[in-house]
Design a protein around this motif. Structure first.
Motif, mmCIF file in Angstrom:
data_model
loop_
_atom_site.group_PDB
_atom_site.id
_atom_site.type_symbol
_atom_site.label_atom_id
_atom_site.label_comp_id
_atom_site.label_asym_id
_atom_site.label_seq_id
_atom_site.Cartn_x
_atom_site.Cartn_y
_atom_site.Cartn_z
ATOM 1 N N THR B 65 49.406 49.235 -1.113
ATOM 2 C CA THR B 65 48.924 48.271 -0.138
ATOM 3 C C THR B 65 48.916 48.949 1.213
ATOM 4 N N ILE B 66 47.762 48.938 1.869
ATOM 5 C CA ILE B 66 47.598 49.661 3.126
ATOM 6 C C ILE B 66 46.813 48.798 4.095
ATOM 7 N N THR B 67 47.321 48.715 5.316
ATOM 8 C CA THR B 67 46.712 47.914 6.369
ATOM 9 C C THR B 67 46.420 48.805 7.572
ATOM 10 N N ALA B 68 45.239 48.664 8.129
ATOM 11 C CA ALA B 68 44.886 49.370 9.360
ATOM 12 C C ALA B 68 44.451 48.362 10.410
ATOM 13 N N HIS B 69 44.907 48.567 11.621
ATOM 14 C CA HIS B 69 44.391 47.838 12.777
ATOM 15 C C HIS B 69 43.562 48.819 13.599
ATOM 16 N N TYR B 70 42.336 48.444 13.877
ATOM 17 C CA TYR B 70 41.399 49.327 14.580
ATOM 18 C C TYR B 70 41.441 48.994 16.066
ATOM 19 N N LEU B 71 41.801 49.986 16.844
ATOM 20 C CA LEU B 71 42.127 49.756 18.250
ATOM 21 C C LEU B 71 40.991 50.123 19.196
ATOM 22 N N SER B 72 40.299 51.199 18.877
ATOM 23 C CA SER B 72 39.147 51.617 19.681
ATOM 24 C C SER B 72 38.255 52.480 18.793
ATOM 25 N N VAL B 73 37.011 52.623 19.220
ATOM 26 C CA VAL B 73 36.020 53.302 18.390
ATOM 27 C C VAL B 73 36.358 54.785 18.253
ATOM 28 N N THR B 74 36.233 55.290 17.061
ATOM 29 C CA THR B 74 36.455 56.706 16.791
ATOM 30 C C THR B 74 35.109 57.401 16.694
ATOM 31 N N ARG B 75 34.920 58.430 17.491
ATOM 32 C CA ARG B 75 33.664 59.184 17.460
ATOM 33 C C ARG B 75 33.891 60.517 16.747
ATOM 34 N N PRO B 76 32.817 61.128 16.268
ATOM 35 C CA PRO B 76 32.985 62.427 15.601
ATOM 36 C C PRO B 76 33.687 63.419 16.510
ATOM 37 N N GLY B 77 34.509 64.261 15.888
ATOM 38 C CA GLY B 77 35.228 65.267 16.648
ATOM 39 C C GLY B 77 36.641 65.393 16.140
ATOM 40 N N PRO B 78 37.423 66.206 16.817
ATOM 41 C CA PRO B 78 38.794 66.411 16.341
ATOM 42 C C PRO B 78 39.667 65.181 16.556
ATOM 43 N N ALA B 79 40.677 65.076 15.723
ATOM 44 C CA ALA B 79 41.646 63.989 15.833
ATOM 45 C C ALA B 79 42.948 64.479 15.234
ATOM 46 N N VAL B 80 44.008 63.732 15.527
ATOM 47 C CA VAL B 80 45.309 64.071 14.944
ATOM 48 C C VAL B 80 45.905 62.793 14.364
ATOM 49 N N VAL B 81 46.542 62.936 13.209
ATOM 50 C CA VAL B 81 47.247 61.812 12.602
ATOM 51 C C VAL B 81 48.737 62.097 12.666
ATOM 52 N N ARG B 82 49.473 61.191 13.269
ATOM 53 C CA ARG B 82 50.935 61.305 13.337
ATOM 54 C C ARG B 82 51.512 60.235 12.407
ATOM 55 N N SER B 83 52.295 60.652 11.433
ATOM 56 C CA SER B 83 52.807 59.703 10.447
ATOM 57 C C SER B 83 54.311 59.828 10.312
ATOM 58 N N GLN B 84 54.909 58.783 9.799
ATOM 59 C CA GLN B 84 56.364 58.759 9.626
ATOM 60 C C GLN B 84 56.737 57.985 8.375
ATOM 61 N N VAL B 85 57.844 58.383 7.804
ATOM 62 C CA VAL B 85 58.423 57.667 6.677
ATOM 63 C C VAL B 85 59.184 56.472 7.238
ATOM 64 N N VAL B 86 58.992 55.309 6.618
ATOM 65 C CA VAL B 86 59.742 54.121 7.022
ATOM 66 C C VAL B 86 60.894 53.874 6.050
ATOM 67 N N ARG B 87 60.596 53.981 4.773
ATOM 68 C CA ARG B 87 61.629 53.791 3.747
ATOM 69 C C ARG B 87 61.181 54.452 2.465
ATOM 70 N N THR B 88 62.090 55.127 1.790
ATOM 71 C CA THR B 88 61.765 55.677 0.478
ATOM 72 C C THR B 88 62.582 54.947 -0.571
ATOM 73 N N GLY B 89 61.944 54.646 -1.683
ATOM 74 C CA GLY B 89 62.618 53.956 -2.769
ATOM 75 C C GLY B 89 62.357 54.678 -4.073
ATOM 76 N N ARG B 90 62.782 54.044 -5.139
ATOM 77 C CA ARG B 90 62.632 54.675 -6.444
ATOM 78 C C ARG B 90 61.165 54.656 -6.888
ATOM 79 N N THR B 91 60.496 53.528 -6.756
ATOM 80 C CA THR B 91 59.108 53.434 -7.213
ATOM 81 C C THR B 91 58.110 53.227 -6.086
ATOM 82 N N LEU B 92 58.582 52.855 -4.923
ATOM 83 C CA LEU B 92 57.695 52.625 -3.775
ATOM 84 C C LEU B 92 58.293 53.259 -2.520
#
Lengths: 278, 278
Positions: B65-92
């Motif tokens: 299950t994945i949710t995105a909120h779109y904040l502003s328009v993304t145009r072609p070009g470079p971008a960076v994704v910064r991600s973090q772990v919130v919780r790790t479990g056995r199956t999820l």
């Protein structure tokens, strides 16, 4: 019983948030909104949403779309909500919040994380082109209430006034109907009218649809998303929950909440997980 | 054209993420997946999901299950994704990601924020109790493809092989049907088979339902949530999108994605916003 006004009802008292610092609110998770000792997901969502709403710009007081991921069980007791602004706009603002509880050794454990975009429901115009229709539910007097056997004396069922459509309540008397829907009337036991925040509670207030397939036991919510689409009118709500994709131990529950003026005031979808695999 | 294998197709190339540091991935937003100069929401979701999937524990490679909120328009070009772990479990496991683009003055602007819980689709059992049925869509040969007038030569429509049910495509030839549904066959122009990540793109690939009401113009997505429920079989997908609550300038779009084995492999819901209020 005299009707409790919005703002000083049991629901308002038990979802109250106390600002401690910028983006930090203390809350008390009440035992009054638990089922089998765990705080109800909609109750937690409403509480976290209040805190986040206080952090976001006040012209945008209502979550238009709000998603929570439930990470671990929240038990009654103190908790803290840490929230942050993600983006502020002219008509919408986006934010994020996490609810933590502190273990005896002092470590904080995150119970749920929320991502939401807020706006002002009272700024919406009246151009309604909804094609959905309210669910067919018998009148309140012909629906069934009470606490089914085995649900003990957890707080939740005594805080709400829930009457189920008999067609979806056979399981409560040992005769599951074999469908995967739940429908009923929803109100508060103390008579409080609905408002935007109480819709978040209502979105997780009905029994899990697998009960009507004869399944029992806990059906934990992995993720819950609610769209608040209109301020509800005073009076009782009708809630319909439908599951169409129970597969491989997971299911979706699609909820619709209709107000006394026959408006579709909220839509929800949760991904839940079966623990009882019979 | 020989069929492009999963892993080395246009979609894989253009959603590729390059790890720079723990929780940091560089991406290149391709002009090949834009509409009216803005990167398609499903394309962005798939790209951010790849980065987040690389950050989360690898036993849990697929967003359930994945949710995105779109904040502003993304145009072609470079971008960076910064991600973090919130919780790790056995199956999820749960995580969060943000995609940023850098302005000429060096400031980073967040384009979308994602909250998701991942698992392993290949670990799911085969206990399927889905009651939903595939949509009725005419055979592929009887559905309509091509680029409607006014859609210019943006990349997106040339990367996908989209054929709409004529019953939901009248708007493309100036005769909107008056409904609020879209249905069609979906594949990739280079023949790539579907996989879990491509379902995220597919969830935002059909034209907005208001087009069949005769509306035109941009219908930006505020929030998109996708449930991935099963690994899709090889072959074309059928997608159905339904709107039942167009009101006050907002609408929900409920999507179902069915694979060639008649399995409901993904369910989506987005909250979108009308700009054209005619």
């Amino acid at each position: 019983m005299a009707q409790a006004p919005i703002g000083s009802s049991e629901f308002d008292r038990d979802t109250a948030v106390v600002p401690r610092a910028a983006g930090t609110h203390d809350v008390r998770v009440s035992a009054g909104w638990t089922l089998f000792g765990a705080a109800n997901g909609g109750y937690l969502l409403a509480t976290a949403a209040r805190a986040l709403g206080d952090t976001l710009p006040h012209p945008h007081p209502h979550p238009f779309t709000i998603t929570a991921h439930y990470l671990s069980v929240t038990r009654p007791g103190p908790a803290v909500v840490r929230s942050q602004v993600v983006r502020t706009g002219r008509t919408l603002s986006t934010g994020q919040a996490s609810l933590f509880q502190t273990a005896p050794d002092g470590t904080e454990t995150e119970r749920l994380r929320v991502l939401a975009t807020y706006g002002d429901l009272d700024a919406l115009d009246g151009d309604i082109r909804t094609t959905a229709k309210p669910p067919s539910i018998p009148p309140y007097e012909h629906c069934v209430g009470g606490t089914p056997e085995g649900f003990g004396d957890d707080g939740f069922l005594s805080r709400i006034d829930l009457r189920l459509d008999p067609a979806t309540a056979g399981w409560a008397v040992g005769r599951p109907g074999g469908g995967s829907e739940m429908r009923g009337w929803f109100g508060f036991a103390d008579g409080r009218d609905p408002d935007p925040y109480s819709l978040l509670l209502a979105a997780d207030a009905l029994p899990p649809t697998p009960f009507d397939l004869g399944m029992s036991g806990w059906v934990p919510t992995v993720e819950l998303t609610v769209h608040l689409r209109r301020r509800p009118a005073p009076g009782p709500l009708r809630i319909s929950v439908v599951t169409r994709n129970l597969a491989s131990g997971f299911l979706e529950e699609d909820g619709e909440i209709w107000d006394a003026e026959d408006r579709l005031v909220a839509q929800s979808r949760q991904l839940a997980r079966l623990r009882d695999r019979t």
